[in-house]
Design a protein around this motif. Structure first.
Motif, short mmCIF file in Angstrom:
data_model
loop_
_atom_site.label_atom_id
_atom_site.label_comp_id
_atom_site.label_asym_id
_atom_site.label_seq_id
_atom_site.Cartn_x
_atom_site.Cartn_y
_atom_site.Cartn_z
N ASP A 89 -5.12 40.96 -18.99
CA ASP A 89 -5.48 39.62 -18.51
C ASP A 89 -4.45 39.11 -17.50
OD1 ASP A 89 -7.71 39.50 -20.23
OD2 ASP A 89 -6.50 38.63 -21.86
N VAL A 90 -3.18 39.32 -17.81
CA VAL A 90 -2.12 38.85 -16.93
C VAL A 90 -2.19 39.57 -15.59
CG1 VAL A 90 0.39 38.65 -16.60
CG2 VAL A 90 -0.60 38.20 -18.85
N SER A 91 -2.31 40.89 -15.61
CA SER A 91 -2.35 41.63 -14.35
C SER A 91 -3.59 41.25 -13.54
CB SER A 91 -2.29 43.14 -14.60
OG SER A 91 -3.42 43.58 -15.32
N ALA A 139 10.31 36.20 -22.23
CA ALA A 139 10.79 35.81 -20.90
C ALA A 139 10.12 34.52 -20.44
CB ALA A 139 10.54 36.94 -19.90
N VAL A 140 8.82 34.39 -20.69
CA VAL A 140 8.09 33.17 -20.30
C VAL A 140 8.65 31.96 -21.05
CG1 VAL A 140 5.86 31.97 -20.47
CG2 VAL A 140 5.95 34.29 -19.55
N GLU A 144 11.11 37.20 -6.71
CA GLU A 144 9.89 36.45 -6.41
C GLU A 144 8.71 36.99 -7.20
OE1 GLU A 144 9.25 36.43 -2.18
OE2 GLU A 144 11.21 35.52 -1.80
N VAL A 145 8.61 38.31 -7.30
CA VAL A 145 7.53 38.94 -8.06
C VAL A 145 7.67 38.58 -9.54
CG1 VAL A 145 6.49 41.13 -8.80
CG2 VAL A 145 7.26 40.85 -6.43
N LYS A 146 8.88 38.65 -10.05
CA LYS A 146 9.11 38.32 -11.45
C LYS A 146 8.75 36.86 -11.74
CE LYS A 146 12.44 38.94 -15.14
NZ LYS A 146 13.74 39.45 -15.54
N GLU A 147 9.14 35.96 -10.84
CA GLU A 147 8.81 34.55 -11.03
C GLU A 147 7.30 34.33 -10.96
OE1 GLU A 147 9.78 30.21 -9.10
OE2 GLU A 147 11.34 31.74 -9.08
N LYS A 148 6.64 35.03 -10.07
CA LYS A 148 5.17 34.94 -9.97
C LYS A 148 4.52 35.36 -11.30
CE LYS A 148 1.18 36.82 -7.55
NZ LYS A 148 0.67 37.81 -6.58
N ILE A 149 5.04 36.41 -11.90
CA ILE A 149 4.52 36.89 -13.18
C ILE A 149 4.75 35.83 -14.26
CG2 ILE A 149 4.76 38.61 -15.03
CD1 ILE A 149 5.54 40.63 -12.76
N LEU A 150 5.96 35.29 -14.31
CA LEU A 150 6.29 34.27 -15.31
C LEU A 150 5.38 33.04 -15.18
CD1 LEU A 150 10.18 34.46 -15.22
CD2 LEU A 150 8.69 35.30 -17.05
N ILE A 151 5.18 32.58 -13.96
CA ILE A 151 4.35 31.40 -13.73
C ILE A 151 2.89 31.68 -14.12
CG2 ILE A 151 3.38 29.90 -11.93
CD1 ILE A 151 6.15 30.17 -10.50
N THR A 181 2.70 47.65 -12.10
CA THR A 181 3.68 46.72 -11.54
C THR A 181 4.19 45.76 -12.61
OG1 THR A 181 2.60 46.83 -9.39
CG2 THR A 181 4.08 44.97 -9.75
N LEU A 182 3.27 45.25 -13.41
CA LEU A 182 3.63 44.33 -14.49
C LEU A 182 4.63 44.98 -15.44
CD1 LEU A 182 3.04 41.53 -15.71
CD2 LEU A 182 1.09 42.55 -16.89
N TYR A 183 4.36 46.24 -15.80
CA TYR A 183 5.24 46.95 -16.74
C TYR A 183 6.58 47.35 -16.11
CZ TYR A 183 1.82 47.11 -20.50
OH TYR A 183 0.97 46.77 -21.52
N GLN A 184 6.70 47.30 -14.80
CA GLN A 184 8.00 47.54 -14.17
C GLN A 184 8.97 46.40 -14.48
OE1 GLN A 184 7.01 47.95 -10.02
NE2 GLN A 184 6.91 50.19 -10.13
N TYR A 185 8.41 45.21 -14.71
CA TYR A 185 9.24 44.03 -14.96
C TYR A 185 9.34 43.68 -16.45
CZ TYR A 185 9.06 43.33 -9.95
OH TYR A 185 9.20 43.50 -8.59
#
Length: 197
Positions: free
Chosen positions: A29-31, A54-55, A4-11, A40-44
């Motif tokens: 900007d993304v974070s 990935a996007v 869910e977190v990964k999908e949130k980042i992608l969206i 957290t962003l760099y964990q994914y």
């Protein structure tokens, strides 16, 4: 939870890239946009290039599914082509004109995914649509589906070329509509014209 977190980042990242272009968006900007820490962003995603790839991969999977659903529910070849064009138009309206240029110049892996999608999936769909339209009597019999499928894919690509259709002079959506109508009218029989109108 992790997916869910990964999908949130992608969206969230996709929305930023579409709106602002890829090059101008940073991991900061993304974070910030997502309200999460860079840690957290760099964990994914280990870096921006990994995130961009990935996007693009995720976005193309979504488009494949959307186009496949259109093919299943379309009443005929013209309806299918019209629904795909509407879908493309909606995507184009959301996209910053520099997005594809940024991918090509700065993110070769992501660009390769896009080129493969365009050259295989989209071209294949257009070719099948033309064959279907000929069989249904809506498209002219003497068309070469393979030639015209390549032409249509490259025609769409032209819209994004700022040296050909600069956004300062041309409205993105209007260019797409004009080129689509031009392409479709070249395919149609009288029966097809009647239905298309």
């Amino acid at each position: 939870m992790e997916s869910e977190v990964k999908e949130k980042i992608l969206i969230g990242a996709e929305a930023l890239f579409m709106r602002l272009g890829v090059r101008s968006v940073t991991m900061d900007d993304v974070s910030r946009e997502l309200g999460m820490s860079k840690k957290t962003l760099y964990q994914y995603f280990e870096n921006k290039d990994h995130l961009v790839t990935a996007v693009v991969s995720w976005h193309l999977d979504e488009e494949r599914e959307e186009y496949s659903q259109i093919a299943l529910r379309a009443e005929n070849a013209i309806d299918e082509l019209h629904q795909i064009a509407r879908c493309m138009r909606e995507n184009i309206l959301k996209m910053n004109p520099t997005t594809l240029y940024d991918l090509k110049k700065f993110h070769s892996t992501a660009w390769g995914l896009f080129v493969a999608f365009k050259s295989n999936f989209i071209k294949g769909n257009v070719e099948e649509n033309i064959k279907k339209g000929i069989a249904q009597g809506y498209y002219r019999e003497n068309l070469d589906a393979a030639i015209l499928a390549v032409f249509r894919v490259e025609q769409v690509q032209l819209i994004f070329d700022q040296s050909i259709y600069p956004s300062s002079t041309f409205d993105f959506a209007r260019v797409q509509i004009q080129l689509f109508d031009h392409f479709v009218y070249g395919l149609l029989t009288e029966k097809g014209r009647t239905l298309y109108k």
